[in-house]
Design an enzyme around this catalytic site. Structure first.
Site, PDB file in Angstrom:
ATOM      1  CB  CYS A   1      -0.952  -0.008   1.189  1.00 18.64           C
ATOM      2  SG  CYS A   1      -0.120  -0.189   2.787  1.00 18.64           S
ATOM      3  CB  THR A   2       0.196   4.867   0.190  1.00 18.68           C
ATOM      4  OG1 THR A   2      -0.917   4.766  -0.708  1.00 18.68           O
ATOM      5  CG2 THR A   2       0.971   6.152  -0.111  1.00 18.68           C
TER       6      THR A   2
END
Length: 304
Positions: free
Chosen positions: A184-185
């Site tokens: 994810c980010t």
């Protein structure tokens, strides 16, 4: 003034989230920082920006609180206008999966989560596992439209809340015996997602430590990542080099683009992926013909 943005999170038990909220609010206001900070009994998750000197003072003060001393802060270039305001809130979860009772944390972080992989360790795992390894995107599906790991599975989710239903649907059961790398980010969503996957019988789950941000800092666009990184502030997206691949397609004409726009209907604000040409067209910047008609009627009333 040199503006900077930091992303960070820390999973640790907090007995009094409201007290932490008031402290963080006062600290950010005193340093004129803006952004969003979420606090729960499980820890803290924030993205804030401001003058570099002020951000450094914020980091120093936050790390002086013993439960937060191990937090890793990730730096990003800012514009000075990345956040319209400061929001510091207490929530049931610092990442909204809708499963607060399914998460257990201690002073070392999430209990029962995936194995953390540094960017270099990820490459070693890919080499060792070959085609058996699966990348599993832990973000909202629209984020992956402009950037993702090559060959990644992108779940059909519009919000983080959708992941539990998606995992329980059975559509990924065939992956339960394969090595799965969640990403994810900045890493925070995968802390929870990997735990939820393990609880549901996935046998070999990893998570990219530091997320796409840390991977991009390490390998830029010369590794396994492809495209731009969607980010949740006024910048909208971030590139890791001067030769970033453009993998997104304009929703109107399918020309290459990495730029999202908010629907011009203020009651909607859905994100629309548009090329520069189509973004200049007033009708294109609404997510449906009904919204285009709505905006035209408002402009007519105003005599525009």
């Amino acid at each position: 003034m040199e503006p900077k943005v930091i992303l960070y999170y820390g999973f640790t038990p907090l007995a009094d989230p409201e007290a932490i909220r008031l402290w963080q609010l006062t600290l950010c206001e005193s340093l004129e920082l803006k952004g969003r900070i979420l606090i729960s009994r499980h820890g803290i998750n924030g993205t804030v920006g401001g003058d570099m000197a002020a951000v450094k003072k914020y980091i120093k003060a936050t790390k002086q609180y013993p439960p937060f001393k191990g937090i890793e802060f990730k730096w990003s270039e800012g514009t000075g206008h990345d956040f319209p305001r400061l929001k510091v809130k207490v929530r049931d979860e610092i990442v909204s999966f809708g499963a607060p009772d399914g998460l257990r944390v201690d002073e070392n972080g999430v209990i029962g989560g995936g194995v953390h992989l540094k960017p270099q360790e990820l490459h070693a795992l890919v080499e060792a596992k070959g085609e058996e390894l699966v990348f599993f995107d832990g973000r909202n599906a629209y984020e992956a439209e402009i950037g993702r790991f090559k060959g990644a599975i992108v779940p059909d989710v519009a919000t983080t809340h959708d992941f539990v239903k998606e995992l329980d649907s059975g559509k990924y059961d065939h992956l339960k015996k394969r090595p799965v790398v969640t990403y994810c980010t900045g890493g925070v969503r995968c802390e929870v997602l990997s735990s939820l996957m393990i609880q549901r019988g996935f046998e070999e789950v990893y998570q990219l430590d530091g997320g796409i941000v840390r991977y991009g800092e390490t390998f830029g666009d010369d590794g396994l990542w492809e495209g731009s990184l969607y980010i949740f502030d006024n910048r909208m997206n971030q590139e890791f080099s001067d030769h970033t691949a453009v993998i997104g397609k304009c929703e109107r004409c399918e020309n290459p683009t990495s730029k999202f726009y908010n629907c011009n209907n203020l009651a909607c604000r859905k994100l629309i992926l548009l090329c520069e040409g189509c973004s200049a067209n007033q009708e294109s910047t609404t997510c449906s013909s009904a919204h285009a008609e709505y905006i035209a009627s408002r402009q007519a009333k105003r005599g525009i």
